[in-house]
Motif scaffolding. Structure first.
Motif, PDB file in Angstrom:
ATOM      1  N   ASN A  50      18.709  79.849  54.144  1.00 50.06           N
ATOM      2  CA  ASN A  50      17.922  78.746  53.600  1.00 50.06           C
ATOM      3  C   ASN A  50      18.661  77.425  53.727  1.00 50.06           C
ATOM      4  O   ASN A  50      18.062  76.408  54.041  1.00 50.06           O
ATOM      5  CB  ASN A  50      17.571  79.020  52.136  1.00 50.06           C
ATOM      6  N   VAL A 103      13.008  90.719  52.371  1.00 50.88           N
ATOM      7  CA  VAL A 103      13.307  89.818  53.487  1.00 50.88           C
ATOM      8  C   VAL A 103      12.486  90.111  54.750  1.00 50.88           C
ATOM      9  O   VAL A 103      11.906  89.195  55.336  1.00 50.88           O
ATOM     10  CB  VAL A 103      14.819  89.783  53.790  1.00 50.88           C
ATOM     11  N   CYS A 154      11.156  81.374  51.773  1.00 48.48           N
ATOM     12  CA  CYS A 154      10.686  82.761  51.657  1.00 48.48           C
ATOM     13  C   CYS A 154       9.532  82.914  50.674  1.00 48.48           C
ATOM     14  O   CYS A 154       8.597  83.659  50.928  1.00 48.48           O
ATOM     15  CB  CYS A 154      11.859  83.660  51.292  1.00 48.48           C
ATOM     16  N   CYS A 180      13.490  80.946  47.634  1.00 43.08           N
ATOM     17  CA  CYS A 180      14.023  82.280  47.911  1.00 43.08           C
ATOM     18  C   CYS A 180      13.135  83.297  47.195  1.00 43.08           C
ATOM     19  O   CYS A 180      12.603  83.013  46.132  1.00 43.08           O
ATOM     20  CB  CYS A 180      15.453  82.348  47.383  1.00 43.08           C
ATOM     21  N   CYS A 221      19.892  81.790  50.014  1.00 41.32           N
ATOM     22  CA  CYS A 221      21.094  82.130  50.785  1.00 41.32           C
ATOM     23  C   CYS A 221      21.418  81.081  51.838  1.00 41.32           C
ATOM     24  O   CYS A 221      20.773  80.044  51.947  1.00 41.32           O
ATOM     25  CB  CYS A 221      20.871  83.470  51.462  1.00 41.32           C
TER      26      CYS A 221
END
Ligand code: 5AD
Ligand code: SF4
Length: 450
Positions: free
Chosen positions: A13, A162, A80, A46, A10
């Motif tokens: 990032n 998240v 992530c 991600c 996203c």
């Protein structure tokens, strides 16, 4: 060294990659003109869906295989997935030089040096946030920029990884945000997007306005107040924020959106499902009525506002009837655009403990229906723009054909047009809309100029 950063995921990032690029440039490294020329490659990953992780893992494996020919090249992972899998990545991926978590970006230059000195592989996925001075500087070029205002996430949506990878919610002090936006605008940036997982919760848990003068507009809530202060920065033309949550759509927020000229007529407000039972199981913290009320408030003050959303289909136990409710709800709201996702369990989340009982075929069917219906809906909404003049911020040459350029309206719609001599990225132009497609408007430039 020459470095290259490959980014998945996203806008957070994207923002993190920019920050790492700034940090590396400050430490004397230079961006490589392409991946092949880089001495160090960082893959920013991600975790939101497994597919995203599989893609990044594939990329990393490919880079590591190529290391046989270029053994001196450094390959590292951030983002992530790095945070989620940490040390185990080094064990799984032979030859990987470093793994850096989401809160430790500022350590990357030192980690690169250590790897070069033969001290790799290095894993730094600590939970303690390492403040990065780079957040106060500007990045070279460009007319738009992303600015973090709220890091981490304290919500616990039952499907979402998240909060597990981005740490506790933390609002940056307003003075820091304003300094950063000010520096960006001085360097030519005209459009700013404020980022946060639940961006309207800005300042809900920390005091962010210490020592600041009162708000001229009388805004008391921290987020509308921040919008007011950012809006006041001379030279800033467009201000957006994402992602929203219905609980943040207060009268004050809507007033700020309506009154502050830079704030764009666009709100990304993920609804995720059109069934109250599913929303509850998702732990989203609102009902459909709350959502309706949020949209009603916005449209009452800003009739032209575009509302976009995210939807998950095939959440555990979602029945065909509940899916139908989502279809109806999307129609009722009339979203300008929607991103549709097929539910996939993520390790460590509450929903991952429930049976993933909607079959892959059924998820696909639901996904396809929503996509088709949204395309039709987007087309209908876009067709209303035909014959209108829109303010368009020039993004650059179209990726599809060099004969056309693209730009963005304030409502975040993509516009294609034929360029004029001297046109530049970042120009603000007026385009008369002549034709509409579901994802794009087509038109002719009316008033070339800056
Ligand atoms: N499965 C499917 N989609 C998901 N999203 C987040 N987690 C999952 C998951 N486990 C979607 C949500 C979110 C968007 C960024 O990704 O719709 O808003
Ligand atoms: Fe962004 Fe979420 Fe993906 Fe992390 S996991 S990059 S926060 S979408």
């Amino acid at each position: 060294m020459k470095f290259h950063i490959k980014t998945y995921g996203c806008q957070m990032n994207e923002r993190d990659s920019e920050e790492v690029a700034m940090l590396l440039a400050r430490s004397g490294h230079a961006p490589a003109s392409c991946e092949a020329e880089a001495d160090a490659i960082v893959v920013n990953t991600c975790s939101v869906r497994e597919k995203a992780e599989v893609k990044a893992l594939g990329k990393i494996r490919m880079l590591l295989a190529a290391k046989r020919e270029q053994p001196a090249r450094i390959v590292g992972v951030m983002g992530c997935m790095a945070q989620r899998l940490g040390e185990s990545l080094v064990r799984r991926l032979r030859g990987l030089d470093f793994v850096v978590g989401t809160q430790r970006l500022a350590a990357i230059p030192a980690i690169l040096d250590a790897v070069r000195a033969g001290k790799g592989p290095i894993v730094d996925c600590g939970e303690r946030r390492l403040e990065s001075e780079a957040s106060l500087t500007h990045r070279a070029g460009g007319h738009s920029a992303l600015v973090n205002i709220l890091l981490g996430c304290d919500r616990r949506c039952s499907y979402c990884v998240v909060p597990l990878v981005r740490g506790r919610e933390w609002s940056r002090p307003a003075c820091q945000v304003l300094e950063e936006v000010g520096a960006l605008v001085r360097h030519g940036v005209r459009d700013i997007t404020l980022l946060g997982q639940s961006v309207m919760s800005y300042g809900a848990k920390q005091s962010v306005w210490e020592g600041a003068p009162a708000s001229p507009g009388g805004y008391r809530e921290p987020f509308p107040r921040l919008l007011e202060a950012v809006n006041a920065i001379p030279g800033l033309k467009r201000l957006r924020f994402m992602s929203g949550h219905p609980s943040g759509c207060t009268e004050e927020l809507v007033r700020a959106m309506a009154e502050l000229p830079a704030v764009c007529e666009h709100l990304h407000l993920p609804v995720q499902s059109g069934s109250d039972r599913i929303l509850k199981r998702m732990n989203r913290g609102y009902t459909l009525d709350d959502y309706r009320e949020a949209v009603r408030r916005i449209r009452a003050r800003i009739p032209a506002a575009a509302v976009t959303t995210d939807i998950i289909v095939g959440f555990p136990s979602e029945t065909p009837a509940e899916f139908e409710e989502t279809r109806r709800f999307m129609d009722e709201i009339g979203f300008d655009n929607a991103f549709i996702f097929k539910y996939a369990p993520r390790e460590g989340t509450t929903a991952a403990e429930w049976k993933d009982d909607v079959s892959a075929d059924e998820k696909m069917r639901r996904n396809k229906i929503l996509l088709e219906e949204q395309n039709r809906r987007s087309l209908q909404i876009n067709e209303k723009q035909v014959g209108c003049d829109c303010e368009v911020r020039v993004e650059g040459v179209s990726r599809r054909t060099a004969a056309r350029w693209t730009g963005l309206t304030r409502t975040a719609k993509s516009v294609m047009f034929e360029p004029f001599a001297g046109i530049q990225e970042g120009d603000s132009i007026r385009v008369g809309i002549e034709r509409a497609m579901p994802q794009t408007l087509y038109g002719s430039v009316r008033l070339p100029g800056r």
